[in-house]
Write an enzyme that holds these catalytic residues in place. Sequence first.
Site, PDB file in Angstrom:
ATOM      1  N   CYS A 134       0.825  -1.209   0.000  1.00 52.47           N
ATOM      2  CA  CYS A 134       0.000   0.000   0.000  1.00 52.47           C
ATOM      3  C   CYS A 134       0.858   1.258   0.000  1.00 52.47           C
ATOM      4  CB  CYS A 134      -0.913  -0.032   1.227  1.00 52.47           C
ATOM      5  SG  CYS A 134      -1.912   1.441   1.392  1.00 52.47           S
ATOM      6  N   CYS A 137      -0.476   4.045   2.306  1.00 56.28           N
ATOM      7  CA  CYS A 137      -0.210   3.857   3.740  1.00 56.28           C
ATOM      8  C   CYS A 137       1.256   4.101   4.067  1.00 56.28           C
ATOM      9  CB  CYS A 137      -0.520   2.429   4.179  1.00 56.28           C
ATOM     10  SG  CYS A 137      -1.965   1.725   3.441  1.00 56.28           S
ATOM     11  N   ASP A 138       2.153   3.611   3.217  1.00 58.03           N
ATOM     12  CA  ASP A 138       3.563   3.539   3.619  1.00 58.03           C
ATOM     13  C   ASP A 138       4.498   4.451   2.839  1.00 58.03           C
ATOM     14  OD1 ASP A 138       2.833   1.595   5.457  1.00 58.03           O
ATOM     15  OD2 ASP A 138       3.102  -0.032   4.021  1.00 58.03           O
TER      16      ASP A 138
END
Length: 322
Positions: A134, A137-138
């Site tokens: 992701c 997200c990261d």
Amino acid sequence: MSVENVIIIGSGPAGFTAGLYTSRAQLNPLLITGNEIGGQVALTNEIENYPGFPDGVTGGELVERFQKQAERFGTRIEYDYVSEVDFSEHPFTIRTQFGSEYKTKSVIISTGATPRKLQIPGEEELTGRGVSYCGTCDGFFFRGKEVVVIGGGDSAIEEGIFLTRFATKVTVIHRRDELRASKILQKRAFENEKMAFIWDTIPLSINAGENGAVNSVTLKNVKTDEVSDFPTDGVFIFIGHAPNGQIFDGQLDMVDGYVVTDKYMHTSIPGVFAAGEIQDNRFRQVASSVGQGTQAAMEAEKFLLELEDRTYEDVAAELSGA
Ligand code: NAP
């Protein structure tokens, strides 16, 4: 134990839409979210192809709006995970991770899909230490670093472009010499100076440095069989999705892990409907999942109306064409 009218399993676009429709139909639906509210959409950075948002919308905001709209008409939301279902007897039984048990007259399955794994050495051990599924997200953790993206579909290219906001270089590693992604995404990626491409190549392993985090991938060129190490700080894997259908094995007709539905979103058990990626490995769009959630909800409504003055066996026999 009271019997629910309809339980919706999953909180992606299909699930929340089914909640919206069944609550507006006064069915007092219960939606059990699963572990990630919003499913894959919640992890998507920018959605440009959902109608009504000409300037795009973040996945997080869209999910929030879906939930708000479903709740406005009375959808009850349970933050729990369905661990077991029993469709062999009506009313159906649903059990959850937190120990709840429900009886329900109908079910709408919208459990979606999760990112597929490469299943190569280092992948599991280094997840969260440089391996990610992701970008949204990261990506932030890779500011000023170099990353690779594995895959050549829309997700790989879209997320790769997104990652150039943080990383100094994003190298897409694809097993063929042509991307699967849509032409518009390809054009953007090829024009992006921070993006590079390695063709005809698969990763064999993901390797850690002395600090225990990713520092390289071992690659193999599938045309020449040449094996080499490619230094990188992060590995983002976007090689498609697998349906979240394990709990339905043996309960419903399934093919390759997907729940089988007819064109009206009916599964093989009358009164159990499915919508979104758990039954769709072709379109997999927010807009198509929303449409399927709508159809499943309208069919559940019809089914419950039939049940008002007939037995389940009668309604089921008619639906099965007996
Ligand atoms: P996908 O379209 O199935 O693409 C998966 C990619 O991973 C393909 O390029 C495939 O290579 C590669 N791959 C598969 N297994 C592999 C393996 N073991 N090793 C190396 N590479 C592997 O999946 P997706 O990109 O997640 O997209 C899923 C669906 O969502 C699609 O329908 C897509 O259009 C849609 N989507 C749309 C948008 C958008 O419209 N903006 C954004 C994201 C996703 P091959 O090409 O050789 O098969």
